[in-house]
Design a protein around this motif. Structure first.
Motif, PDB file in Angstrom:
ATOM      1  N   TRP A 103       0.823  -1.223   0.000  1.00 55.87           N
ATOM      2  CA  TRP A 103       0.000   0.000   0.000  1.00 55.87           C
ATOM      3  C   TRP A 103       0.858   1.276   0.000  1.00 55.87           C
ATOM      4  N   TYR A 104       2.004   1.215   0.694  1.00 58.40           N
ATOM      5  CA  TYR A 104       2.896   2.388   0.655  1.00 58.40           C
ATOM      6  C   TYR A 104       3.359   2.662  -0.788  1.00 58.40           C
ATOM      7  N   VAL A 105       3.776   1.585  -1.447  1.00 59.80           N
ATOM      8  CA  VAL A 105       4.234   1.769  -2.829  1.00 59.80           C
ATOM      9  C   VAL A 105       3.089   2.250  -3.717  1.00 59.80           C
ATOM     10  N   THR A 106       1.932   1.673  -3.532  1.00 61.04           N
ATOM     11  CA  THR A 106       0.774   2.062  -4.346  1.00 61.04           C
ATOM     12  C   THR A 106       0.406   3.532  -4.123  1.00 61.04           C
ATOM     13  N   ILE A 107       0.377   3.928  -2.838  1.00 59.84           N
ATOM     14  CA  ILE A 107       0.028   5.327  -2.534  1.00 59.84           C
ATOM     15  C   ILE A 107       1.063   6.286  -3.117  1.00 59.84           C
ATOM     16  N   ILE A 108       2.357   5.905  -2.979  1.00 60.23           N
ATOM     17  CA  ILE A 108       3.408   6.783  -3.536  1.00 60.23           C
ATOM     18  C   ILE A 108       3.276   6.888  -5.053  1.00 60.23           C
ATOM     19  N   LEU A 109       2.983   5.758  -5.718  1.00 61.67           N
ATOM     20  CA  LEU A 109       2.818   5.785  -7.178  1.00 61.67           C
ATOM     21  C   LEU A 109       1.614   6.637  -7.584  1.00 61.67           C
ATOM     22  N   LEU A 110       0.523   6.487  -6.840  1.00 59.45           N
ATOM     23  CA  LEU A 110      -0.653   7.314  -7.146  1.00 59.45           C
ATOM     24  C   LEU A 110      -0.358   8.793  -6.929  1.00 59.45           C
ATOM     25  N   SER A 111       0.362   9.097  -5.856  1.00 50.40           N
ATOM     26  CA  SER A 111       0.729  10.492  -5.588  1.00 50.40           C
ATOM     27  C   SER A 111       1.617  11.058  -6.696  1.00 50.40           C
ATOM     28  N   GLU A 112       2.602  10.209  -7.103  1.00 51.41           N
ATOM     29  CA  GLU A 112       3.486  10.652  -8.166  1.00 51.41           C
ATOM     30  C   GLU A 112       2.728  10.820  -9.479  1.00 51.41           C
ATOM     31  N   GLY A 113       1.832   9.884  -9.748  1.00 53.21           N
ATOM     32  CA  GLY A 113       1.033  10.002 -10.962  1.00 53.21           C
ATOM     33  C   GLY A 113       0.176  11.254 -10.947  1.00 53.21           C
ATOM     34  N   THR A 114      -0.406  11.521  -9.786  1.00 58.55           N
ATOM     35  CA  THR A 114      -1.212  12.739  -9.656  1.00 58.55           C
ATOM     36  C   THR A 114      -0.367  13.975  -9.872  1.00 58.55           C
ATOM     37  N   ARG A 115       0.834  13.986  -9.292  1.00 59.53           N
ATOM     38  CA  ARG A 115       1.707  15.157  -9.411  1.00 59.53           C
ATOM     39  C   ARG A 115       2.163  15.357 -10.856  1.00 59.53           C
ATOM     40  N   ILE A 116       2.522  14.242 -11.514  1.00 59.62           N
ATOM     41  CA  ILE A 116       2.982  14.353 -12.898  1.00 59.62           C
ATOM     42  C   ILE A 116       1.844  14.842 -13.799  1.00 59.62           C
ATOM     43  N   PHE A 117       0.643  14.304 -13.570  1.00 56.50           N
ATOM     44  CA  PHE A 117      -0.501  14.741 -14.380  1.00 56.50           C
ATOM     45  C   PHE A 117      -0.784  16.232 -14.164  1.00 56.50           C
ATOM     46  N   SER A 118      -0.851  16.633 -12.917  1.00 61.17           N
ATOM     47  CA  SER A 118      -1.157  18.031 -12.621  1.00 61.17           C
ATOM     48  C   SER A 118      -0.037  18.945 -13.115  1.00 61.17           C
ATOM     49  N   ARG A 119       1.212  18.443 -13.039  1.00 60.55           N
ATOM     50  CA  ARG A 119       2.340  19.260 -13.488  1.00 60.55           C
ATOM     51  C   ARG A 119       2.302  19.470 -14.987  1.00 60.55           C
ATOM     52  N   SER A 120       1.875  18.472 -15.731  1.00 55.79           N
ATOM     53  CA  SER A 120       1.848  18.577 -17.185  1.00 55.79           C
ATOM     54  C   SER A 120       0.809  19.589 -17.665  1.00 55.79           C
ATOM     55  N   HIS A 121      -0.192  19.861 -16.836  1.00 58.00           N
ATOM     56  CA  HIS A 121      -1.234  20.813 -17.229  1.00 58.00           C
ATOM     57  C   HIS A 121      -1.145  22.144 -16.490  1.00 58.00           C
ATOM     58  N   GLU A 122      -0.241  22.223 -15.531  1.00 59.66           N
ATOM     59  CA  GLU A 122      -0.197  23.437 -14.712  1.00 59.66           C
ATOM     60  C   GLU A 122       0.176  24.665 -15.536  1.00 59.66           C
ATOM     61  N   LEU A 123       1.159  24.528 -16.439  1.00 60.00           N
ATOM     62  CA  LEU A 123       1.592  25.689 -17.216  1.00 60.00           C
ATOM     63  C   LEU A 123       0.473  26.227 -18.094  1.00 60.00           C
ATOM     64  N   GLU A 124      -0.356  25.304 -18.622  1.00 62.16           N
ATOM     65  CA  GLU A 124      -1.486  25.755 -19.429  1.00 62.16           C
ATOM     66  C   GLU A 124      -2.438  26.615 -18.601  1.00 62.16           C
ATOM     67  N   TRP A 125      -2.718  26.153 -17.387  1.00 62.05           N
ATOM     68  CA  TRP A 125      -3.604  26.932 -16.522  1.00 62.05           C
ATOM     69  C   TRP A 125      -2.930  28.217 -16.054  1.00 62.05           C
ATOM     70  N   GLN A 126      -1.620  28.169 -15.864  1.00 62.64           N
ATOM     71  CA  GLN A 126      -0.913  29.393 -15.476  1.00 62.64           C
ATOM     72  C   GLN A 126      -0.974  30.434 -16.580  1.00 62.64           C
ATOM     73  N   HIS A 127      -0.909  29.979 -17.829  1.00 59.09           N
ATOM     74  CA  HIS A 127      -1.064  30.903 -18.938  1.00 59.09           C
ATOM     75  C   HIS A 127      -2.442  31.562 -18.899  1.00 59.09           C
ATOM     76  N   HIS A 128      -3.459  30.727 -18.670  1.00 58.05           N
ATOM     77  CA  HIS A 128      -4.804  31.287 -18.582  1.00 58.05           C
ATOM     78  C   HIS A 128      -4.926  32.240 -17.406  1.00 58.05           C
ATOM     79  N   ALA A 129      -4.190  31.950 -16.342  1.00 61.39           N
ATOM     80  CA  ALA A 129      -4.280  32.805 -15.156  1.00 61.39           C
ATOM     81  C   ALA A 129      -3.722  34.186 -15.408  1.00 61.39           C
ATOM     82  N   THR A 130      -2.833  34.314 -16.422  1.00 65.66           N
ATOM     83  CA  THR A 130      -2.294  35.650 -16.720  1.00 65.66           C
ATOM     84  C   THR A 130      -3.310  36.521 -17.437  1.00 65.66           C
ATOM     85  N   TRP A 131      -4.360  35.913 -18.002  1.00 68.17           N
ATOM     86  CA  TRP A 131      -5.412  36.690 -18.644  1.00 68.17           C
ATOM     87  C   TRP A 131      -6.411  37.104 -17.564  1.00 68.17           C
ATOM     88  N   THR A 132      -6.115  38.111 -16.863  1.00 72.18           N
ATOM     89  CA  THR A 132      -6.959  38.520 -15.746  1.00 72.18           C
ATOM     90  C   THR A 132      -7.660  39.819 -16.052  1.00 72.18           C
TER      91      THR A 132
END
Length: 840
Positions: A103-132
């Motif tokens: 379960w530790y390994v599974t949770i760490i993998l899920l956390s890493e997967g979540t972080r990688i997914f969110s990181r891959s889309h963060e810059l796109e949302w940051q670009h949108h955030a500059t349009w204020t």
């Protein structure tokens, strides 16, 4: 006017190149048309040393590079940990792992997967955030604040008016406050219109889920993703550290050395990856939030209040380049190229960011040189800026204004000006800036007249709409003024349909504007710039100048507008000077010359200014008026007769010969009156009173005044006998032999034609011919004794077209003399040899 006596240029030995000296600002400095003007050498642009050039955005690109290194390193470790866990641990040791480690390994993998997914889309949302809508909010705050200040000022002004007699001053203050408040309110409304009337959604305000309120709008997603990544990294650090410390992997794993090492390696990779990511976030927060890197770079780039938004967008783009491509791609970015690319965007926000950056850089003393050079070599950027000049939507007003300011800066450099004018449709786009909203270019003048009639500045209107037409009018005229420095551009301006008429419309300045103490500076500036443009157009050289003088003079409002300025512009001497210089340029055209003189009051006004005592100074309005009169009387019998009919003009001109400032132009006018009014003119009998003065000037003056003095003497001699001439010499205390010797000395001094005094040898020889024709032949004997024949032969061998014209348009001669210098020399040689010669 400055002349270069030695007009030879490097690498062009033995040749002389002449061209008009164009005044940089369109005003000041008289251009003398009675001599060719040499082309000044173009100043070599100062080369910037490496240490002189500053690029503050390099701090951001370097910061983005370092962040990208950390990010890619963390991503690499995370990928390795993910592969290790899925392939080795869960694939090879799945049955031997304790449920706890599973379960530790599974949770760490899920956390890493979540972080990688969110990181891959963060810059796109940051670009949108500059349009204020920060700018709109800022304008809203300013409008409210300005409104409160306006109320306070209004109360104070009203109290002040009730307590004192200075009602006009109080009205003026209220007007300024009201205009400022209205301007800011309009800016706020335009920001709202921009987002409320466009056909697409504004990205930061898109509701991702129905009925979710502000929680699921796009500008909040970036923050949520950032905190999700931090939480994921912290969980990985916590879980990995716990297992590395506990080391209780179970008996199966303990018995298998590879299993224990595999778990240690996985937890170590997960810990290292999470720590590296947190270091990146700490470094990011330290530089952005604590050190204020974005604000610092914005300040150094001189981008103003809205600069942080632009810099933030630039940073995210550079960081994206480093992440998505090579880490070195981001450091190749610069703000000028970034801004030019944003101009091509379909988003008004991005267009505004790009236009603001280019505007600020173009105005900055520190960055203008490099910025304008880069923009000027980017054809697509120039085309886009020119296209933006046509935008008339009120929501795009600021973008259009920024684009116009950048184009005005580009037009200030010759090479860039040629590129701007070379864009198809560029002149039409620039002409669109001269639109006044109501189709009446003189609305400002009529507004000023209404102000004068009311006796109150409250009558000054802000325009037919909230659109700032006056700002664009000034920018359009400024661009045209800079483009008109080149004759090729003048030709394009003249060929643009309706543009000349629009420019002339802006020269309209009625009495209500010129004599109004409360007239807005922008109104006077518009008239000034329009006159500067017209002046530069009519003084263009060659065939272009001839065409423009004809077309401008045919516009019925041209001369009448100038007359209004001469008649009512006593408060604005620089404006009058520009108007007179424009008249002088127009008078180079034969048809326009008579049209000007026949316009009621023009000649009278010019003489009034010429003789006005307060204008008697070097480079004054009076000097310009004298040059205009000299041009109007040149080769125009109709104008000369018209002037001679005007009362005591002749007596005042003769008296003006005693004034060192007026003497040159007074002599020119007198010479023209004698030469072109007709010998039967009874008014010229009194011209002999000027002979003593011009003879003295011949003996002691040099340069242009010497040239014109000999020319006047030669013309006056046509109205007197040889006895009268001898008496005038005696009255001037000049011996006949000394006078003849002076003429010979002049020919010896000017062995070759001189661009400063191109007609001096012609006038000397013509005067000598008249003297040699005298019945007593004493002058003939004096010339022979001084070897005049050799001098004339030398003149015959060195004559050129330079001596054959009355006036010049740059290096192009206009108004050619009826006789060439060669024929005059031949006539003088015949007289010296004892012949009769031809009548001059």
């Amino acid at each position: 006017m400055k002349f270069n006596k030695d007009a030879r240029r490097e690498g062009d030995s033995g040749s002389i190149r002449l061209d008009i000296v164009r005044n940089a600002n369109g005003s000041g400095g008289s251009l003398d048309f009675f001599g060719p003007q040499p082309e000044p050498s173009d100043p070599t642009p100062r080369r910037r040393r490496d240490g002189d050039f500053r690029a503050p955005e390099k701090k951001l690109t370097l910061f983005a590079l370092r962040l990208a290194v950390l990010e890619k390193a963390a991503s690499g470790l995370g990928t390795l940990a993910f592969i290790w866990a899925t392939v080795v641990l869960l694939g090879g040791f799945a049955t031997s792992l304790l449920p706890k480690d599973f379960w530790y390994v599974t949770i760490i993998l899920l956390s890493e997967g979540t972080r990688i997914f969110s990181r891959s889309h963060e810059l796109e949302w940051q670009h949108h955030a500059t349009w204020t809508l920060a700018s709109a909010g800022r304008y809203s705050f300013r409008a409210i604040k300005s409104s409160s200040r306006f109320l306070v000022r209004a109360v104070k002004a009203a109290f002040h008016c009730a307590a004192s007699a200075s009602r006009l001053e109080g009205d003026r203050r209220r007007q300024i406050a009201a205009e400022e408040e209205q301007r800011r309110t309009v800016e706020f409304q335009k920001q709202l219109v921009r987002y409320g009337t466009q056909r697409t959604w504004h990205p930061p305000e898109v509701p991702l889920l129905p009925y979710a309120g502000w929680v699921f709008i796009s500008k909040n997603i970036s923050r949520a993703l950032t905190w999700l990544q931090i939480a994921s990294a912290l969980s990985c650090v916590t879980l990995s550290t716990m297992r590395l410390v506990q080391q209780d992997y179970g008996e199966s794993a303990q018995e298998t050395a590879n299993g224990k090492m595999a778990l240690d390696l996985f937890y170590g990779l997960a810990l290292a990856e999470a720590l590296m990511f947190l270091v990146e976030k700490i470094y990011w927060t330290w530089k952005i939030s604590y050190c204020g890197l974005l604000q610092q770079v914005s300040t150094e780039c001189e981008l103003g209040a809205a600069g942080v938004v632009s810099i933030r967008r630039f940073f995210y783009d550079a960081y994206s380049q480093c992440i998505e491509r090579s880490i070195f791609d981001g450091i190749k970015m610069d703000l000028v190229t970034f801004a030019a690319e944003l101009l091509d965007s379909e988003s008004p926000d991005e267009q505004l960011i790009g236009a603001r950056i280019l505007q600020q850089f173009a105005k900055s003393e520190s960055f203008a040189f490099e910025a304008l050079r880069k923009i000027g070599t980017t054809t697509r950027a120039i085309e886009r800026l020119i296209e933006m000049l046509n935008w008339k939507n009120p929501a795009e007003e600021e973008i259009r204004r920024c684009a116009a300011e950048v184009v005005s800066k580009l037009a200030g450099k010759r090479q860039n000006a040629l590129r701007v004018a070379g864009i198809p449709g560029a002149m039409e786009s620039i002409a669109s800036l001269l639109y006044t909203g109501g189709g009446r270019a003189a609305s400002a003048s009529r507004t000023a007249e209404a102000t004068a009639a009311d006796g109150s500045s409250d009558a000054v209107a802000t325009g037919e709409s909230n659109y700032e037409f006056a700002v664009f009018n000034l920018l359009g005229l400024l661009i045209l003024k800079k483009l008109a420095k080149d004759d090729d551009n003048c030709f394009k301006i003249g060929n643009t349909r309706g543009l000349l008429a629009r420019i002339v419309d802006f020269t309209s300045a009625k009495q209500g504007l010129l004599r109004n103490e409360h007239a807005l500076e922008s109104q006077i500036r518009a008239v000034t710039r329009a006159l500067q443009v017209v002046k530069m157009l009519v003084r263009a050289t060659g065939g272009t100048g001839k065409m423009l003088r004809q077309e401008i003079s045919e516009i019925v409002f041209t001369v009448s507008n100038i007359r209004e300025i001469l008649q009512c512009g006593e408060r604005h001497t620089e404006l009058q000077k520009l108007a007179i210089e424009t008249l002088t340029g127009l008078a180079m055209d034969e048809t326009a010359k008579e049209r000007i003189a026949s316009t009621g009051g023009i000649v009278k006004l010019l003489f009034a200014i010429f003789f006005k005592p307060e204008f008697v100074s070097e480079n004054s309005v009076g000097v310009e008026a004298g040059e205009a009169l000299a041009m109007l009387t040149l080769e125009s019998r109709k104008n000369c007769v018209l002037i001679l009919k005007k009362g005591d003009v002749l007596e005042r001109l003769i008296a003006a010969l005693a004034n060192p400032v007026l003497q040159l132009n007074a002599s020119r006018i007198l010479r023209n009156l004698c030469a072109y009014s007709g010998a039967e003119s009874a008014w010229l009998n009194q011209i002999t009173a000027a002979m003593s003065t011009v003879l003295k000037a011949t003996m002691k003056e040099t340069g242009k005044l010497l040239e014109v003095s000999i020319g006047v003497t030669m013309q006056i001699c046509k109205f007197m006998s040889s006895e009268q001439f001898a008496a005038e010499l005696e009255r001037a205390d000049i011996k006949e032999a000394d006078y003849v010797e002076k003429l010979v000395k002049i020919l010896k001094e000017y062995k070759y034609p001189d661009i400063k005094v191109p007609r001096i040898r012609r006038f000397v020889i013509q005067q000598a011919i008249w003297m040699m024709r005298c019945p007593h032949e004493k002058y003939l004997k004096l010339f022979k004794d001084l070897e005049m024949e050799k001098l004339l032969e030398s003149v015959a061998e060195t004559t050129s077209d330079l001596e054959c014209f009355h006036v010049f348009s740059g290096s192009v001669g206009l108004s050619q003399h009826r006789k060439t210098v060669s024929s005059i020399v031949d006539n003088a040689l015949v007289l010296l040899s004892g012949g009769t010669g031809q009548e001059e």
